[in-house]
Scaffold this motif. Structure first.
Motif, short mmCIF file in Angstrom:
data_model
loop_
_atom_site.label_atom_id
_atom_site.label_comp_id
_atom_site.label_asym_id
_atom_site.label_seq_id
_atom_site.Cartn_x
_atom_site.Cartn_y
_atom_site.Cartn_z
N LYS A 103 0.84 -1.20 0.00
CA LYS A 103 0.00 0.00 0.00
C LYS A 103 0.88 1.25 0.00
O LYS A 103 0.50 2.29 -0.55
N ALA A 104 2.07 1.15 0.62
CA ALA A 104 2.98 2.30 0.64
C ALA A 104 3.49 2.59 -0.77
O ALA A 104 3.56 3.75 -1.20
N PHE A 105 3.81 1.54 -1.53
CA PHE A 105 4.25 1.72 -2.92
C PHE A 105 3.14 2.36 -3.74
O PHE A 105 3.38 3.27 -4.54
N ALA A 106 1.91 1.87 -3.55
CA ALA A 106 0.78 2.44 -4.30
C ALA A 106 0.65 3.93 -4.03
O ALA A 106 0.41 4.73 -4.94
N LYS A 107 0.84 4.33 -2.78
CA LYS A 107 0.76 5.75 -2.43
C LYS A 107 1.85 6.55 -3.14
O LYS A 107 1.61 7.67 -3.59
N GLU A 108 3.04 5.95 -3.23
CA GLU A 108 4.16 6.62 -3.89
C GLU A 108 3.85 6.83 -5.39
O GLU A 108 4.09 7.91 -5.93
N VAL A 109 3.30 5.80 -6.01
CA VAL A 109 2.96 5.91 -7.43
C VAL A 109 1.87 6.96 -7.63
O VAL A 109 1.94 7.80 -8.53
N MET A 110 0.87 6.94 -6.75
CA MET A 110 -0.21 7.93 -6.88
C MET A 110 0.32 9.34 -6.70
O MET A 110 -0.10 10.26 -7.43
N ALA A 111 1.23 9.52 -5.78
CA ALA A 111 1.82 10.85 -5.58
C ALA A 111 2.54 11.28 -6.85
O ALA A 111 2.38 12.41 -7.33
N GLY A 112 3.31 10.36 -7.44
CA GLY A 112 4.05 10.67 -8.67
C GLY A 112 3.13 10.99 -9.83
O GLY A 112 3.46 11.81 -10.69
N ALA A 113 1.98 10.32 -9.86
CA ALA A 113 1.07 10.46 -11.00
C ALA A 113 0.03 11.56 -10.76
O ALA A 113 -0.77 11.85 -11.64
N GLY A 114 0.02 12.14 -9.58
CA GLY A 114 -0.98 13.16 -9.26
C GLY A 114 -2.38 12.59 -9.15
O GLY A 114 -3.37 13.26 -9.45
N VAL A 115 -2.48 11.34 -8.71
CA VAL A 115 -3.79 10.67 -8.59
C VAL A 115 -4.38 10.96 -7.20
O VAL A 115 -3.69 10.81 -6.19
N PRO A 116 -5.65 11.40 -7.15
CA PRO A 116 -6.25 11.76 -5.86
C PRO A 116 -6.50 10.54 -4.96
O PRO A 116 -7.12 9.57 -5.38
N THR A 117 -6.00 10.61 -3.74
CA THR A 117 -6.19 9.52 -2.77
C THR A 117 -6.19 10.11 -1.36
O THR A 117 -5.94 11.30 -1.19
N ALA A 118 -6.47 9.28 -0.37
CA ALA A 118 -6.46 9.76 1.01
C ALA A 118 -5.04 10.15 1.42
O ALA A 118 -4.09 9.45 1.09
N ARG A 119 -4.91 11.25 2.15
CA ARG A 119 -3.60 11.61 2.72
C ARG A 119 -3.21 10.52 3.71
O ARG A 119 -4.08 9.95 4.38
N SER A 120 -1.92 10.22 3.78
CA SER A 120 -1.53 9.06 4.59
C SER A 120 -0.12 9.19 5.16
O SER A 120 0.68 9.98 4.67
N TYR A 121 0.14 8.41 6.20
CA TYR A 121 1.48 8.25 6.73
C TYR A 121 1.83 6.78 6.73
O TYR A 121 0.96 5.94 7.01
N VAL A 122 3.08 6.48 6.45
CA VAL A 122 3.57 5.10 6.58
C VAL A 122 4.31 5.04 7.91
O VAL A 122 5.20 5.84 8.16
#
Ligand code: AMP
Ligand code: GLY
Length: 416
Positions: A103-122
């Motif tokens: 899930k942490a990798f997915a968040k990284e990809v979404m951040a790179g792609a500018g994809v809207p998702t919940a703000r999160s901490y690992v």
């Protein structure tokens, strides 16, 4: 075309059913399969997590296409092994499957792609956990970073329960709570071209009224009469295409099935999670409505030729699927109980309603339960009410001691 499907759930039964109806498919194999899949495909014993064994089986069968159903073999690199053996495979590489595997990798990809998702901490320490829970406040959303068969997520208003779950995980993602209805949108992709399927809604909680623990999924329906008709276009532009482009840019192109689990919040669409494979039970309803023969679509994704594929054709029918689960699911299920009524459904409810097997196996002449989610009954109709009535009619003919199912799948959407 000779096709080998890897997996043993209702999703794989749905895939095999569609492939068996495809005139382009001359031979259909499944490994390891289950008692229901055995009726449409030839079964083979294989360790689905062993890439060498799977590619050897595919070569021996002369398969023209291998379809890897579940996430665990994908994350273990089974698609890579098949691809290296020169056999077309539908399913992402090990590295690309990390979109689901971490899930942490997915968040990284979404951040790179500018994809809207919940703000999160690992988080990896109790201090970080406390800080993150404090930062977001209730309700708390705590996700095990790794694969957990849909059961690694705890959403709770109880800070102690949230912290306990977080501290039981090695690495955990703590994120903002997303309000609003959930939608599952699947896309078939070859790493460049992205083709969305029809949206579906899944019911994740075990009990009616969305009560009880999270499960792998207790039912689904499609289409979504309440959804904005522009939803699919919007998700294509803001989520699916940017994610596929970002994966390619990172040198880990994603081909196969990209599953976006979405929340439709008051502030717009947000990604809850990605999966790297068809969802279960949404696949049962999405494939029930797909009119284009399936094998050619999956092969085009495997071969990188989706750009040339004619637009997908869909039925206007609605589809509903209801999961019948074992006693005690999602905790350790009771297994080995006989299932009756399957022949009655085949005789009286087909072709509009049919049973897709998940945790079943043959024991002599009987079919017995062999897992948590035992089977799902899928039905189509002119609208959700008709599909729902047909699904529950068929469910009522099936008997499995101690089993459970939700009675409210698609109820709200059918009444709307
Ligand atoms: P996941 O395994 O990430 O799909 O999470 C399982 C379920 O937990 C989702 O289908 C949601 O119902 C719920 N969930 C996950 N993330 C969130 C979130 N950020 N806000 C609210 N609910 C969530
Ligand atoms: N239906 C949820 C999943 O397949 O993960």
């Amino acid at each position: 075309m000779k096709v080998l499907v890897i997996g043993n759930g209702a999703r794989e039964h749905a895939l095999c059913r569609s492939l068996s109806l495809d005139p382009g498919v001359t031979a259909l194999h499944c490994a390891p399969g289950n008692a229901g899949i055995a009726e449409v495909a030839e079964l083979h014993q294989v360790d689905a997590l062993d890439g060498t064994a799977v590619s050897a089986l595919a070569a021996e069968l002369g398969a023209d296409l291998v379809v890897v159903g579940p996430e665990a073999p994908l994350v273990a690199g089974v698609a890579d092994a098949v691809r290296e053996a020169g056999i077309p495979v539908f399913g992402p590489s090990r590295e690309a499957a990390e979109l689901e595997g971490s899930k942490a990798f997915a968040k990284e990809v979404m951040a790179g792609a500018g994809v809207p998702t919940a703000r999160s901490y690992v988080c990896t320490t109790p201090a970080e956990v406390d800080e993150a829970l404090d930062a977001f406040g209730a309700p708390y959303v705590v996700k095990d970073d790794g694969l957990a068969a849909g059961k690694g997520v705890v959403v709770t208003g109880d800070i102690e329960a949230a912290a306990a779950h977080a501290n039981a995980c090695e690495r955990v993602v703590i994120e903002e709570y997303l309000d609003g209805p959930e939608v599952s949108l699947f896309a078939v992709t070859d790493g460049t071209t992205v083709i969305p399927l029809q949206p579906a809604q899944d019911f994740k909680r075990a009990l009616d009224g969305d009560e009880g623990p999270n499960t792998g999924g207790m039912g689904a329906y499609s289409p979504l009469p309440w959804a904005d008709p522009k939803l699919v276009d919007e998700v294509m532009q803001t989520v699916l295409q940017p994610t596929v482009d970002e994966m390619r840019r990172r040198g880990t192109p994603f081909s196969g099935l990209l599953y976006a689990g979405l929340a439709i919040t008051s502030r717009g669409v947000r990604v809850i999670e990605f999966n790297a494979r068809f969802g279960d039970p949404e696949t049962q309803v999405v494939l029930a409505r797909l009119k284009t023969p399936l094998a050619g679509v999956l092969l085009a994704a495997a071969n990188g030729t989706l750009e040339d594929l004619a637009p997908l054709r869909w039925s206007d029918d609605a589809a509903v699927t209801v999961v019948v689960a074992s006693h005690n699911y999602p905790a350790t299920p009771r297994t080995g109980d006989p299932i009756t009524g399957l022949a009655e459904v085949a005789a009286q409810d087909a072709p509009h309603a049919y049973v897709l097997h998940a945790g079943t196996k043959r024991a002599g002449d009987a079919v017995v339960s062999a897992g948590g989610r035992v089977l799902s009954v899928t039905a189509t109709g002119e609208n959700l009410t008709e599909a729902r009535d047909r699904a529950y009619q068929a469910v009522s003919r099936i008997h499995l001691d101690g089993s459970q199912y939700r009675t409210d799948i698609a109820a709200k959407a059918a009444d709307a």
